[in-house]
Design a protein around this motif. Structure first.
Motif, PDB file in Angstrom:
ATOM      1  N   CYS A   1       0.824  -1.214   0.000  1.00 11.57           N
ATOM      2  CA  CYS A   1       0.000   0.000   0.000  1.00 11.57           C
ATOM      3  C   CYS A   1       0.855   1.259   0.000  1.00 11.57           C
ATOM      4  O   CYS A   1       0.627   2.182  -0.783  1.00 11.57           O
ATOM      5  CB  CYS A   1      -0.919   0.028   1.223  1.00 11.57           C
ATOM      6  SG  CYS A   1      -2.393  -0.959   1.084  1.00 11.57           S
ATOM      7  N   ILE A   2       1.824   1.305   0.880  1.00  9.68           N
ATOM      8  CA  ILE A   2       2.618   2.525   1.019  1.00  9.68           C
ATOM      9  C   ILE A   2       3.546   2.713  -0.183  1.00  9.68           C
ATOM     10  O   ILE A   2       3.643   3.812  -0.743  1.00  9.68           O
ATOM     11  CB  ILE A   2       3.361   2.528   2.359  1.00  9.68           C
ATOM     12  CG1 ILE A   2       2.331   2.657   3.491  1.00  9.68           C
ATOM     13  CG2 ILE A   2       4.385   3.652   2.422  1.00  9.68           C
ATOM     14  CD1 ILE A   2       2.855   2.450   4.874  1.00  9.68           C
ATOM     15  N   ALA A   3       4.204   1.646  -0.619  1.00 10.80           N
ATOM     16  CA  ALA A   3       5.141   1.765  -1.755  1.00 10.80           C
ATOM     17  C   ALA A   3       4.410   2.156  -3.031  1.00 10.80           C
ATOM     18  O   ALA A   3       4.800   3.105  -3.725  1.00 10.80           O
ATOM     19  CB  ALA A   3       5.899   0.460  -1.945  1.00 10.80           C
ATOM     20  N   THR A   4       3.332   1.450  -3.351  1.00 10.15           N
ATOM     21  CA  THR A   4       2.625   1.776  -4.590  1.00 10.15           C
ATOM     22  C   THR A   4       1.805   3.052  -4.437  1.00 10.15           C
ATOM     23  O   THR A   4       1.538   3.732  -5.428  1.00 10.15           O
ATOM     24  CB  THR A   4       1.736   0.604  -5.060  1.00 10.15           C
ATOM     25  OG1 THR A   4       0.764   0.308  -4.057  1.00 10.15           O
ATOM     26  CG2 THR A   4       2.577  -0.618  -5.368  1.00 10.15           C
ATOM     27  N   GLY A   5       1.442   3.392  -3.211  1.00  8.73           N
ATOM     28  CA  GLY A   5       0.788   4.676  -2.968  1.00  8.73           C
ATOM     29  C   GLY A   5       1.708   5.837  -3.294  1.00  8.73           C
ATOM     30  O   GLY A   5       1.279   6.854  -3.841  1.00  8.73           O
ATOM     31  N   VAL A   6       2.988   5.683  -2.980  1.00  6.89           N
ATOM     32  CA  VAL A   6       3.971   6.716  -3.323  1.00  6.89           C
ATOM     33  C   VAL A   6       4.094   6.825  -4.846  1.00  6.89           C
ATOM     34  O   VAL A   6       4.150   7.936  -5.391  1.00  6.89           O
ATOM     35  CB  VAL A   6       5.337   6.413  -2.665  1.00  6.89           C
ATOM     36  CG1 VAL A   6       6.430   7.310  -3.228  1.00  6.89           C
ATOM     37  CG2 VAL A   6       5.234   6.565  -1.155  1.00  6.89           C
ATOM     38  N   PHE A   7       4.098   5.688  -5.550  1.00  8.92           N
ATOM     39  CA  PHE A   7       4.128   5.732  -7.016  1.00  8.92           C
ATOM     40  C   PHE A   7       2.889   6.457  -7.557  1.00  8.92           C
ATOM     41  O   PHE A   7       2.986   7.288  -8.464  1.00  8.92           O
ATOM     42  CB  PHE A   7       4.186   4.332  -7.619  1.00  8.92           C
ATOM     43  CG  PHE A   7       5.504   3.639  -7.444  1.00  8.92           C
ATOM     44  CD1 PHE A   7       6.701   4.321  -7.543  1.00  8.92           C
ATOM     45  CD2 PHE A   7       5.554   2.280  -7.190  1.00  8.92           C
ATOM     46  CE1 PHE A   7       7.920   3.680  -7.394  1.00  8.92           C
ATOM     47  CE2 PHE A   7       6.764   1.625  -7.038  1.00  8.92           C
ATOM     48  CZ  PHE A   7       7.944   2.325  -7.146  1.00  8.92           C
ATOM     49  N   TYR A   8       1.731   6.119  -7.004  1.00  5.46           N
ATOM     50  CA  TYR A   8       0.478   6.753  -7.417  1.00  5.46           C
ATOM     51  C   TYR A   8       0.565   8.267  -7.206  1.00  5.46           C
ATOM     52  O   TYR A   8       0.208   9.056  -8.085  1.00  5.46           O
ATOM     53  CB  TYR A   8      -0.673   6.169  -6.606  1.00  5.46           C
ATOM     54  CG  TYR A   8      -2.013   6.125  -7.293  1.00  5.46           C
ATOM     55  CD1 TYR A   8      -2.373   7.031  -8.282  1.00  5.46           C
ATOM     56  CD2 TYR A   8      -2.950   5.172  -6.924  1.00  5.46           C
ATOM     57  CE1 TYR A   8      -3.621   6.977  -8.887  1.00  5.46           C
ATOM     58  CE2 TYR A   8      -4.199   5.113  -7.528  1.00  5.46           C
ATOM     59  CZ  TYR A   8      -4.528   6.018  -8.500  1.00  5.46           C
ATOM     60  OH  TYR A   8      -5.766   5.962  -9.090  1.00  5.46           O
ATOM     61  N   LEU A   9       1.074   8.674  -6.047  1.00  7.04           N
ATOM     62  CA  LEU A   9       1.221  10.094  -5.734  1.00  7.04           C
ATOM     63  C   LEU A   9       2.146  10.787  -6.732  1.00  7.04           C
ATOM     64  O   LEU A   9       1.840  11.891  -7.209  1.00  7.04           O
ATOM     65  CB  LEU A   9       1.749  10.287  -4.312  1.00  7.04           C
ATOM     66  CG  LEU A   9       2.049  11.734  -3.906  1.00  7.04           C
ATOM     67  CD1 LEU A   9       0.779  12.569  -3.928  1.00  7.04           C
ATOM     68  CD2 LEU A   9       2.697  11.764  -2.535  1.00  7.04           C
ATOM     69  N   ILE A  10       3.248  10.153  -7.078  1.00  4.92           N
ATOM     70  CA  ILE A  10       4.183  10.740  -8.046  1.00  4.92           C
ATOM     71  C   ILE A  10       3.475  10.945  -9.391  1.00  4.92           C
ATOM     72  O   ILE A  10       3.605  12.002 -10.015  1.00  4.92           O
ATOM     73  CB  ILE A  10       5.447   9.869  -8.196  1.00  4.92           C
ATOM     74  CG1 ILE A  10       6.274   9.914  -6.907  1.00  4.92           C
ATOM     75  CG2 ILE A  10       6.281  10.321  -9.395  1.00  4.92           C
ATOM     76  CD1 ILE A  10       7.392   8.889  -6.848  1.00  4.92           C
ATOM     77  N   GLY A  11       2.722   9.952  -9.839  1.00  2.00           N
ATOM     78  CA  GLY A  11       1.979  10.084 -11.094  1.00  2.00           C
ATOM     79  C   GLY A  11       0.967  11.217 -11.040  1.00  2.00           C
ATOM     80  O   GLY A  11       0.842  12.007 -11.989  1.00  2.00           O
ATOM     81  N   ILE A  12       0.267  11.345  -9.924  1.00  2.00           N
ATOM     82  CA  ILE A  12      -0.726  12.407  -9.761  1.00  2.00           C
ATOM     83  C   ILE A  12      -0.046  13.779  -9.766  1.00  2.00           C
ATOM     84  O   ILE A  12      -0.525  14.715 -10.408  1.00  2.00           O
ATOM     85  CB  ILE A  12      -1.531  12.184  -8.462  1.00  2.00           C
ATOM     86  CG1 ILE A  12      -2.462  10.972  -8.616  1.00  2.00           C
ATOM     87  CG2 ILE A  12      -2.329  13.431  -8.093  1.00  2.00           C
ATOM     88  CD1 ILE A  12      -3.099  10.520  -7.315  1.00  2.00           C
TER      89      ILE A  12
END
Length: 191
Positions: free
Chosen positions: A120-131
């Motif tokens: 959750c946290i690792a891919t959440g950071v990726f999601y945030l970077i994309g956003i």
């Protein structure tokens, strides 16, 4: 035990994480596949941009939508990649939480809870970077002028909400995995 009993037997942290990831899964599936991350509502031909296509409001198939998969725009490809990692992270995390609650060998296994939290946290950071990249570049690329008025659409908002829900679920699963929510803090299930 039945499904209802399994859910009732889960800790409050796990129940809340399950519900948050369920909502995040719904929001990310909608925002990932449809077109309204940004739109223009002025002019003769309003357009809606998603991650994978640009669509107009006309019903004519020739001018209705245009695929932007593989668009030769580096920043857009980076956004697509990072949001894809976030998308799959939410799906995998939700699947693991379902296993954690409903499958006997995974129930109350702190290692599964910690795995969910890390994903959750690792891919959440990726999601945030994309956003963040999308939000920053849209303002650079689609500057408002007299002829057009570009705005962020509801799918961009759904993506932000999905990201936030994913991160909160990750934090809850850390607390679950450490034993704060009834988990066994990393012990292996009995054979």
């Amino acid at each position: 035990m039945g499904v209802v009993d399994d859910f009732k037997g889960a800790s409050i942290f796990c129940k809340v994480a399950f519900i948050l990831l369920l909502i995040a899964t719904l929001f990310t599936c909608i925002s990932y596949t449809t077109t309204d991350w940004v739109y223009n509502d002025l002019g003769a031909a309003p357009l809606h941009w998603g991650l994978w296509r640009i669509c107009g409001e006309t019903e004519v198939p020739v001018t209705g939508c245009e695929s932007i998969d593989g668009w030769a725009n580096d920043w857009y490809g980076v956004v697509q990649a990072f949001v894809t990692f976030g998308f799959f992270g939410i799906l995998v995390s939700f699947f693991l939480v379902v296993l954690y609650i409903f499958v006997g060998k995974c129930q109350k296994n702190g290692e599964v809870a910690i795995a969910v939290a890390i994903i959750c946290i690792a891919t959440g950071v990726f999601y945030l970077i994309g956003i963040i990249i999308f939000g920053a570049k849209v303002n650079d690329k689609w500057v408002e002028d007299a002829a057009t008025d570009y705005k962020f659409g509801y799918l961009f908002t759904l993506s932000i909400i999905a990201f936030l829900l994913e991160i909160v679920a990750g934090v809850l699963m850390i607390m679950e995995g450490k034993g704060g929510g009834g988990g066994e803090g990393g012990t292996k299930p009995s054979a």
